[in-house]
Motif scaffolding. Structure first.
Motif, mmCIF file in Angstrom:
data_model
loop_
_atom_site.group_PDB
_atom_site.id
_atom_site.type_symbol
_atom_site.label_atom_id
_atom_site.label_comp_id
_atom_site.label_asym_id
_atom_site.label_seq_id
_atom_site.Cartn_x
_atom_site.Cartn_y
_atom_site.Cartn_z
ATOM 1 N N THR A 46 0.811 -1.223 0.000
ATOM 2 C CA THR A 46 0.000 0.000 0.000
ATOM 3 C C THR A 46 0.841 1.267 0.000
ATOM 4 O OG1 THR A 46 -0.117 -0.065 2.427
ATOM 5 C CG2 THR A 46 -1.900 -1.145 1.212
ATOM 6 N N THR A 47 2.157 1.144 0.179
ATOM 7 C CA THR A 47 3.042 2.318 0.164
ATOM 8 C C THR A 47 4.207 2.069 -0.795
ATOM 9 O OG1 THR A 47 4.552 1.599 1.922
ATOM 10 C CG2 THR A 47 2.506 2.696 2.611
ATOM 11 N N TRP A 48 4.833 3.165 -1.215
ATOM 12 C CA TRP A 48 5.968 3.032 -2.124
ATOM 13 C C TRP A 48 7.214 2.502 -1.417
ATOM 14 C CZ3 TRP A 48 4.977 2.399 -6.847
ATOM 15 C CH2 TRP A 48 3.899 3.053 -7.452
ATOM 16 N N ASP A 49 7.319 2.726 -0.129
ATOM 17 C CA ASP A 49 8.426 2.132 0.626
ATOM 18 C C ASP A 49 8.304 0.610 0.633
ATOM 19 O OD1 ASP A 49 9.636 4.534 1.180
ATOM 20 O OD2 ASP A 49 8.813 4.719 3.209
ATOM 21 N N GLN A 50 7.073 0.120 0.842
ATOM 22 C CA GLN A 50 6.852 -1.323 0.799
ATOM 23 C C GLN A 50 7.132 -1.870 -0.597
ATOM 24 O OE1 GLN A 50 2.769 -1.559 2.037
ATOM 25 N NE2 GLN A 50 3.241 -1.486 4.230
ATOM 26 N N TYR A 70 0.039 -2.805 -6.249
ATOM 27 C CA TYR A 70 0.074 -1.588 -5.427
ATOM 28 C C TYR A 70 -1.333 -1.020 -5.326
ATOM 29 C CZ TYR A 70 0.836 3.302 -4.227
ATOM 30 O OH TYR A 70 0.777 4.537 -3.633
ATOM 31 N N SER A 71 -1.786 -0.728 -4.085
ATOM 32 C CA SER A 71 -3.150 -0.242 -3.881
ATOM 33 C C SER A 71 -3.190 1.096 -3.149
ATOM 34 C CB SER A 71 -3.976 -1.273 -3.101
ATOM 35 O OG SER A 71 -3.371 -1.534 -1.832
ATOM 36 N N GLY A 72 -2.066 1.822 -3.185
ATOM 37 C CA GLY A 72 -2.033 3.133 -2.550
ATOM 38 C C GLY A 72 -2.436 4.238 -3.523
ATOM 39 N N PRO A 73 -2.144 5.488 -3.173
ATOM 40 C CA PRO A 73 -2.450 6.621 -4.054
ATOM 41 C C PRO A 73 -1.805 6.441 -5.422
ATOM 42 C CG PRO A 73 -1.825 7.393 -1.867
ATOM 43 C CD PRO A 73 -1.533 5.928 -1.900
ATOM 44 N N MET A 74 -2.526 6.770 -6.496
ATOM 45 C CA MET A 74 -2.059 6.507 -7.853
ATOM 46 C C MET A 74 -1.439 7.728 -8.537
ATOM 47 S SD MET A 74 -2.625 3.283 -8.333
ATOM 48 C CE MET A 74 -2.592 3.030 -10.103
ATOM 49 N N THR A 75 -1.271 8.816 -7.814
ATOM 50 C CA THR A 75 -0.664 10.015 -8.391
ATOM 51 C C THR A 75 0.749 9.716 -8.888
ATOM 52 O OG1 THR A 75 -1.908 11.370 -6.826
ATOM 53 C CG2 THR A 75 -0.059 12.430 -7.965
ATOM 54 N N ASP A 76 1.051 10.146 -10.123
ATOM 55 C CA ASP A 76 2.369 9.913 -10.727
ATOM 56 C C ASP A 76 2.763 8.440 -10.645
ATOM 57 O OD1 ASP A 76 2.724 12.639 -11.314
ATOM 58 O OD2 ASP A 76 3.578 13.027 -9.343
ATOM 59 N N PHE A 77 1.832 7.572 -10.955
ATOM 60 C CA PHE A 77 2.045 6.131 -10.782
ATOM 61 C C PHE A 77 3.292 5.621 -11.515
ATOM 62 C CE2 PHE A 77 0.566 1.681 -12.007
ATOM 63 C CZ PHE A 77 0.879 1.129 -10.774
ATOM 64 N N ASN A 78 3.376 5.909 -12.820
ATOM 65 C CA ASN A 78 4.522 5.406 -13.588
ATOM 66 C C ASN A 78 5.841 5.971 -13.086
ATOM 67 O OD1 ASN A 78 2.648 4.058 -15.067
ATOM 68 N ND2 ASN A 78 2.966 5.205 -16.976
ATOM 69 N N LYS A 79 5.849 7.240 -12.760
ATOM 70 C CA LYS A 79 7.058 7.882 -12.245
ATOM 71 C C LYS A 79 7.497 7.243 -10.933
ATOM 72 C CE LYS A 79 8.878 12.359 -10.710
ATOM 73 N NZ LYS A 79 8.539 13.788 -10.471
ATOM 74 N N THR A 103 12.423 -5.067 -18.081
ATOM 75 C CA THR A 103 11.213 -4.563 -18.720
ATOM 76 C C THR A 103 10.137 -4.449 -17.652
ATOM 77 O OG1 THR A 103 11.762 -5.622 -20.820
ATOM 78 C CG2 THR A 103 9.467 -4.985 -20.487
ATOM 79 N N ILE A 104 9.485 -3.309 -17.612
ATOM 80 C CA ILE A 104 8.461 -3.066 -16.589
ATOM 81 C C ILE A 104 7.123 -2.827 -17.270
ATOM 82 C CG2 ILE A 104 7.793 -1.670 -14.596
ATOM 83 C CD1 ILE A 104 10.703 -0.705 -14.454
ATOM 84 N N SER A 105 6.109 -3.554 -16.837
ATOM 85 C CA SER A 105 4.750 -3.334 -17.341
ATOM 86 C C SER A 105 3.820 -3.131 -16.155
ATOM 87 C CB SER A 105 4.285 -4.514 -18.195
ATOM 88 O OG SER A 105 4.318 -5.718 -17.447
ATOM 89 N N ALA A 106 2.769 -2.358 -16.368
ATOM 90 C CA ALA A 106 1.819 -2.068 -15.289
ATOM 91 C C ALA A 106 0.445 -1.798 -15.874
ATOM 92 C CB ALA A 106 2.301 -0.858 -14.492
ATOM 93 N N ASP A 107 -0.592 -1.987 -15.064
ATOM 94 C CA ASP A 107 -1.938 -1.643 -15.513
ATOM 95 C C ASP A 107 -2.553 -0.623 -14.563
ATOM 96 O OD1 ASP A 107 -3.092 -2.994 -13.276
ATOM 97 O OD2 ASP A 107 -3.116 -4.897 -14.373
ATOM 98 N N SER A 108 -3.707 -0.141 -14.932
ATOM 99 C CA SER A 108 -4.339 0.961 -14.201
ATOM 100 C C SER A 108 -4.883 0.549 -12.840
ATOM 101 C CB SER A 108 -5.470 1.563 -15.041
ATOM 102 O OG SER A 108 -6.427 0.561 -15.373
ATOM 103 N N THR A 109 -4.907 -0.766 -12.544
ATOM 104 C CA THR A 109 -5.393 -1.207 -11.237
ATOM 105 C C THR A 109 -4.255 -1.441 -10.249
ATOM 106 O OG1 THR A 109 -5.386 -3.543 -11.871
ATOM 107 C CG2 THR A 109 -7.414 -2.289 -12.298
ATOM 108 N N GLY A 110 -3.017 -1.145 -10.671
ATOM 109 C CA GLY A 110 -1.884 -1.236 -9.742
ATOM 110 C C GLY A 110 -1.058 -2.494 -9.835
ATOM 111 N N ASN A 111 -1.334 -3.354 -10.833
ATOM 112 C CA ASN A 111 -0.537 -4.560 -11.004
ATOM 113 C C ASN A 111 0.734 -4.235 -11.798
ATOM 114 O OD1 ASN A 111 -2.410 -6.477 -9.782
ATOM 115 N ND2 ASN A 111 -3.732 -6.027 -11.543
ATOM 116 N N VAL A 112 1.868 -4.521 -11.213
ATOM 117 C CA VAL A 112 3.151 -4.189 -11.831
ATOM 118 C C VAL A 112 3.980 -5.469 -11.971
ATOM 119 C CG1 VAL A 112 5.228 -2.769 -11.715
ATOM 120 C CG2 VAL A 112 3.085 -1.932 -10.696
ATOM 121 N N THR A 113 4.590 -5.641 -13.144
ATOM 122 C CA THR A 113 5.442 -6.802 -13.384
ATOM 123 C C THR A 113 6.806 -6.340 -13.899
ATOM 124 O OG1 THR A 113 3.563 -8.233 -13.911
ATOM 125 C CG2 THR A 113 5.737 -8.946 -14.669
#
Length: 384
Positions: A46-50, A70-79, A103-113
């Motif tokens: 839920t946090t960027w530190d985690q 990731y399920s925290g705030p989505m502001t500047d998600f890709n950055k 290679t990094i991929s992500a979707d709008s619901t917070g799933n990052v690979t």
């Protein structure tokens, strides 16, 4: 659900795959086949530190795929994803030094690979860890000073390896250096980093340049509260020569290293202490208790001794001694004041005796035999 491909390029802030020195080999690095591994279910944070902490954990495990939700705030998600990955590389230094691409991929619901390619793999790294455990158990003793521990690590690496690229594994890896006996500077620096860190030292993996614009890697290590540079690659002569370790790049200052190395100094702690400057000009060293017998390059390779407790250097005899080794109360060396002949020196009487009127090199002692080379061929002499 919207999906993004954030990066299809290498993120190699701490892993320049061209980081090698001397006779640089410009061939591309090929990743070894990735072995099967236990897939970890998506970690939820839920946090960027985690988020960063999870990347660090998985990088240190050399995982080829890292999945995080990731399920925290989505502001500047890709950055934020990119920033987290960069922070993770800064923390997982050893693993990051083995990165080839990510290679990094992500979707709008917070799933990052993260799909990660390394120049090594989990099986090789397990072998590296086992080897490091064995070596440190052998060369490091609790009674040692910090200086002695760093010297032991430097000496092991320099004495048991050679600079080169003729390896099955990537010559840029610690695996190649430890398991195949040779690597380029990246392998030296990563091996040094791992061994120093495991021995309890604060250490850095430094990237920079030598010989103008050749990429290079080495280390910083903190000894008794002060930072010093350590370049195990350049302490190992090229071409490789048995018994030819040097200390010109052992625990040196920024000022000393800047004579032939370049790096972004502001990215690393300053190294200003000259405590161990007495290790300069020490080549072909052979240690007896707390005394180093060595070829002094500041005095035409004459035979000297160094008291490691005081740092005092004293000339032993007025002979040019190379390829120094020893046993009991005797030194053996190639006497270049006398045509490179094989010479034996009694340390009690300082009486020198010529054992072979031939130019010899690469002296070493094994099982009561002195082994040396004449015209690149091994010769043996029983000494006990």
């Amino acid at each position: 659900m919207k999906k993004w491909l954030i990066s299809g390029a290498a993120l190699l802030m701490l892993s320049p795959t061209a980081a090698y020195a001397k006779n640089a080999d410009a061939r591309p690095v090929h990743t070894s086949p990735v072995i099967a591994y236990n897939v970890v279910a998506n970690t939820k944070v839920t946090t960027w530190d985690q988020f960063t902490t999870e990347i660090v954990k998985q990088l240190n495990n050399f995982a080829p795929e890292i999945k995080i939700t990731y399920s925290g705030p989505m502001t500047d998600f890709n950055k934020k994803i990119m920033e987290a990955f960069e922070k993770a590389q800064e923390q997982a230094v050893y693993a990051s030094g083995h990165l080839e691409s990510t290679t990094i991929s992500a979707d709008s619901t917070g799933n990052v690979t993260f799909k990660v390619k390394y120049i090594t793999n989990q099986k090789q790294e397990a072998a590296v860890q086992k080897k490091v455990d064995q070596v440190l158990k052998t060369i490091i003793k609790p009674s040692m000073t910090e200086f002695e521990k760093v010297k032991a690590i430097n000496d092991y690496i320099v004495s048991n390896t050679a600079y080169g690229t003729k390896t099955k594994a990537s010559p840029h890896s610690a695996y190649a250096l430890l398991m195949e006996g040779q690597a380029v500077c990246q392998g030296y620096a990563l091996t040094s980093y791992k061994m120093l860190e495991q021995a309890g030292f604060d250490t850095k993996y430094v990237v920079g340049y030598v010989n103008g614009n050749e990429a290079h890697a080495w280390n910083l290590v903190k000894v008794d509260g002060k930072w010093y540079h350590l370049d195990t690659t350049w302490n190992d002569p090229l071409p490789n020569r048995i018994g030819a370790s040097s200390y010109d790049y052992f625990l040196v200052t920024d000022a000393q290293l800047k004579k032939d190395h370049k790096w972004i100094a502001s990215d690393y702690p300053a190294a200003t202490s000259t405590t161990y400057s007495y290790m300069q000009n020490v080549h072909f060293a052979y240690q007896v208790n707390n005394t180093l017998y060595f070829s002094n390059t500041a005095d035409n390779n004459k035979l000297y001794k160094l008291d490691l407790a005081s740092g005092k250097k004293t000339k032993v005899i007025d002979k040019r001694a190379l390829y120094i080794t020893g046993a009991d109360n005797y030194l053996y060396f190639s006497d270049y004041s006398n045509s490179g002949y094989l010479t034996k020196l009694n340390l009690k009487t300082l009486k020198a005796e010529v054992l072979a009127k031939q130019v010899v090199s690469d002296l070493r002692i094994s099982d009561n035999y002195l082994i040396y080379k004449v015209n690149a061929k091994d010769q043996t002499l029983k000494i006990k």
